[in-house]
Design a protein around this motif. Structure first.
Motif, PDB file in Angstrom:
ATOM      1  N   PRO A  41       0.805  -1.223   0.000  1.00 18.25           N
ATOM      2  CA  PRO A  41       0.000   0.000   0.000  1.00 18.25           C
ATOM      3  C   PRO A  41       0.839   1.273   0.000  1.00 18.25           C
ATOM      4  CG  PRO A  41      -0.016  -0.982   2.180  1.00 18.25           C
ATOM      5  CD  PRO A  41       0.713  -1.943   1.268  1.00 18.25           C
ATOM      6  N   LEU A  42       0.372   2.251  -0.768  1.00 19.23           N
ATOM      7  CA  LEU A  42       0.916   3.604  -0.701  1.00 19.23           C
ATOM      8  C   LEU A  42       0.286   4.337   0.478  1.00 19.23           C
ATOM      9  CD1 LEU A  42       0.658   4.488  -4.483  1.00 19.23           C
ATOM     10  CD2 LEU A  42       2.739   3.940  -3.214  1.00 19.23           C
ATOM     11  N   CYS A  43      -1.008   4.066   0.691  1.00 22.42           N
ATOM     12  CA  CYS A  43      -1.702   4.601   1.850  1.00 22.42           C
ATOM     13  C   CYS A  43      -2.860   3.676   2.204  1.00 22.42           C
ATOM     14  CB  CYS A  43      -2.176   6.031   1.633  1.00 22.42           C
ATOM     15  SG  CYS A  43      -3.494   6.226   0.442  1.00 22.42           S
ATOM     16  N   ILE A  44      -3.317   3.808   3.432  1.00 20.25           N
ATOM     17  CA  ILE A  44      -4.426   3.004   3.933  1.00 20.25           C
ATOM     18  C   ILE A  44      -5.547   3.955   4.326  1.00 20.25           C
ATOM     19  CG2 ILE A  44      -5.184   1.356   5.679  1.00 20.25           C
ATOM     20  CD1 ILE A  44      -2.141   0.582   5.930  1.00 20.25           C
ATOM     21  N   LEU A  45      -6.720   3.746   3.740  1.00 18.73           N
ATOM     22  CA  LEU A  45      -7.885   4.566   4.050  1.00 18.73           C
ATOM     23  C   LEU A  45      -8.672   3.831   5.131  1.00 18.73           C
ATOM     24  CD1 LEU A  45      -8.853   5.516   0.392  1.00 18.73           C
ATOM     25  CD2 LEU A  45      -7.291   6.685   1.971  1.00 18.73           C
ATOM     26  N   ASP A  46      -8.434   4.235   6.366  1.00 16.08           N
ATOM     27  CA  ASP A  46      -9.028   3.567   7.522  1.00 16.08           C
ATOM     28  C   ASP A  46     -10.550   3.700   7.507  1.00 16.08           C
ATOM     29  OD1 ASP A  46      -6.504   2.882   8.619  1.00 16.08           O
ATOM     30  OD2 ASP A  46      -6.328   4.881   9.482  1.00 16.08           O
ATOM     31  N   GLY A  47     -11.233   2.564   7.571  1.00 17.48           N
ATOM     32  CA  GLY A  47     -12.684   2.555   7.651  1.00 17.48           C
ATOM     33  C   GLY A  47     -13.415   2.690   6.338  1.00 17.48           C
ATOM     34  N   LEU A  48     -12.713   2.867   5.229  1.00 15.50           N
ATOM     35  CA  LEU A  48     -13.375   2.927   3.922  1.00 15.50           C
ATOM     36  C   LEU A  48     -13.483   1.496   3.411  1.00 15.50           C
ATOM     37  CD1 LEU A  48     -14.643   4.513   1.610  1.00 15.50           C
ATOM     38  CD2 LEU A  48     -12.368   4.689   0.603  1.00 15.50           C
ATOM     39  N   ASP A  49     -14.654   0.916   3.565  1.00 14.74           N
ATOM     40  CA  ASP A  49     -14.873  -0.480   3.191  1.00 14.74           C
ATOM     41  C   ASP A  49     -15.531  -0.533   1.821  1.00 14.74           C
ATOM     42  OD1 ASP A  49     -15.325  -3.167   2.957  1.00 14.74           O
ATOM     43  OD2 ASP A  49     -16.416  -3.362   4.836  1.00 14.74           O
ATOM     44  N   MET A  50     -14.730  -0.669   0.786  1.00 17.35           N
ATOM     45  CA  MET A  50     -15.235  -0.705  -0.585  1.00 17.35           C
ATOM     46  C   MET A  50     -15.923  -2.030  -0.905  1.00 17.35           C
ATOM     47  SD  MET A  50     -14.702   2.240  -1.904  1.00 17.35           S
ATOM     48  CE  MET A  50     -14.991   1.902  -3.633  1.00 17.35           C
ATOM     49  N   SER A  51     -15.842  -3.002   0.000  1.00 16.46           N
ATOM     50  CA  SER A  51     -16.511  -4.276  -0.244  1.00 16.46           C
ATOM     51  C   SER A  51     -17.887  -4.332   0.422  1.00 16.46           C
ATOM     52  CB  SER A  51     -15.652  -5.442   0.272  1.00 16.46           C
ATOM     53  OG  SER A  51     -15.535  -5.372   1.682  1.00 16.46           O
ATOM     54  N   GLY A  52     -18.240  -3.307   1.163  1.00 12.57           N
ATOM     55  CA  GLY A  52     -19.527  -3.286   1.854  1.00 12.57           C
ATOM     56  C   GLY A  52     -20.696  -3.146   0.897  1.00 12.57           C
ATOM     57  N   GLN A  53     -21.838  -3.677   1.292  1.00  5.01           N
ATOM     58  CA  GLN A  53     -23.029  -3.616   0.453  1.00  5.01           C
ATOM     59  C   GLN A  53     -23.714  -2.257   0.524  1.00  5.01           C
ATOM     60  OE1 GLN A  53     -25.533  -6.807   1.726  1.00  5.01           O
ATOM     61  NE2 GLN A  53     -24.221  -8.394   0.873  1.00  5.01           N
ATOM     62  N   HIS A  54     -23.443  -1.470   1.553  1.00 11.42           N
ATOM     63  CA  HIS A  54     -24.160  -0.218   1.750  1.00 11.42           C
ATOM     64  C   HIS A  54     -23.232   0.983   1.729  1.00 11.42           C
ATOM     65  CE1 HIS A  54     -27.624  -2.638   2.658  1.00 11.42           C
ATOM     66  NE2 HIS A  54     -26.922  -3.288   3.572  1.00 11.42           N
ATOM     67  N   GLY A  55     -22.235   0.981   0.945  1.00  8.63           N
ATOM     68  CA  GLY A  55     -21.331   2.125   0.948  1.00  8.63           C
ATOM     69  C   GLY A  55     -20.341   2.013  -0.173  1.00  8.63           C
ATOM     70  N   THR A  61     -16.277  10.088   5.853  1.00  6.75           N
ATOM     71  CA  THR A  61     -14.906  10.545   6.082  1.00  6.75           C
ATOM     72  C   THR A  61     -14.160   9.565   6.978  1.00  6.75           C
ATOM     73  OG1 THR A  61     -15.485  11.843   8.035  1.00  6.75           O
ATOM     74  CG2 THR A  61     -15.559  12.985   5.911  1.00  6.75           C
ATOM     75  N   GLY A  62     -12.853   9.709   7.004  1.00  2.00           N
ATOM     76  CA  GLY A  62     -12.018   8.891   7.880  1.00  2.00           C
ATOM     77  C   GLY A  62     -10.570   9.316   7.793  1.00  2.00           C
ATOM     78  N   THR A  63      -9.703   8.603   8.493  1.00  2.00           N
ATOM     79  CA  THR A  63      -8.278   8.919   8.484  1.00  2.00           C
ATOM     80  C   THR A  63      -7.565   8.131   7.394  1.00  2.00           C
ATOM     81  OG1 THR A  63      -7.798   7.241  10.150  1.00  2.00           O
ATOM     82  CG2 THR A  63      -8.202   9.482  10.942  1.00  2.00           C
ATOM     83  N   ALA A  64      -6.483   8.696   6.920  1.00  2.00           N
ATOM     84  CA  ALA A  64      -5.636   8.065   5.908  1.00  2.00           C
ATOM     85  C   ALA A  64      -4.218   7.988   6.460  1.00  2.00           C
ATOM     86  CB  ALA A  64      -5.661   8.879   4.617  1.00  2.00           C
ATOM     87  N   ASP A  65      -3.642   6.811   6.399  1.00  2.00           N
ATOM     88  CA  ASP A  65      -2.267   6.607   6.858  1.00  2.00           C
ATOM     89  C   ASP A  65      -1.356   6.478   5.650  1.00  2.00           C
ATOM     90  OD1 ASP A  65      -2.863   6.474   9.676  1.00  2.00           O
ATOM     91  OD2 ASP A  65      -3.764   4.515   9.270  1.00  2.00           O
ATOM     92  N   TRP A  66      -0.411   7.399   5.502  1.00  2.00           N
ATOM     93  CA  TRP A  66       0.511   7.401   4.376  1.00  2.00           C
ATOM     94  C   TRP A  66       1.605   6.378   4.607  1.00  2.00           C
ATOM     95  CZ3 TRP A  66       0.648   8.699  -0.415  1.00  2.00           C
ATOM     96  CH2 TRP A  66       1.863   8.811  -1.073  1.00  2.00           C
ATOM     97  N   CYS A  67       1.840   5.524   3.635  1.00  2.00           N
ATOM     98  CA  CYS A  67       2.884   4.503   3.736  1.00  2.00           C
ATOM     99  C   CYS A  67       4.071   4.841   2.848  1.00  2.00           C
ATOM    100  CB  CYS A  67       2.343   3.133   3.327  1.00  2.00           C
ATOM    101  SG  CYS A  67       0.981   2.566   4.354  1.00  2.00           S
TER     102      CYS A  67
END
Length: 102
Positions: A41-55, A61-67
């Motif tokens: 990963p270049l960065c991790i988008l904490d809490g952004l669940d792109m596999s969820g059925q409802h989002g 919004t959420g935090t992003a950790d730069w790698c």
């Protein structure tokens, strides 16, 4: 982000060293943004669940950790979902270098 192909492309990236596009992976409800053909990963988008059925949903919004290229460097930022388009569209010009050319 292309949900079917698991690819992303950049738009606004002032101050960030990001490639033009890449792949993304979901792990435990977080989205890992990776360079093309790389699973680190270049960065991790904490809490952004792109596999969820409802989002994701607009305004989320959420935090992003730069790698970066060397692993976590403990720099944090944030992510924000500006717009969600539920309609599928065929792009006039593709940005992904590995896409099939008709």
């Amino acid at each position: 982000m292309d949900v079917e192909a698991h690819k992303w492309s950049r738009e606004g990236h002032v101050g960030l060293d990001l490639p033009e596009w890449g792949a993304w992976i979901v792990d435990h409800g977080n989205t890992f943004i990776c360079a093309p053909h790389d699973t680190r990963p270049l960065c991790i988008l904490d809490g952004l669940d792109m596999s969820g059925q409802h989002g994701p949903f607009e305004g989320e919004t959420g935090t992003a950790d730069w790698c970066g290229n060397q692993g976590p460097v403990h720099e944090q930022g944030h992510w924000h979902v500006q717009c969600v388009d539920p309609d599928a569209a065929v792009a006039e010009h593709g940005v992904f270098a590995d896409d099939d050319v008709a």
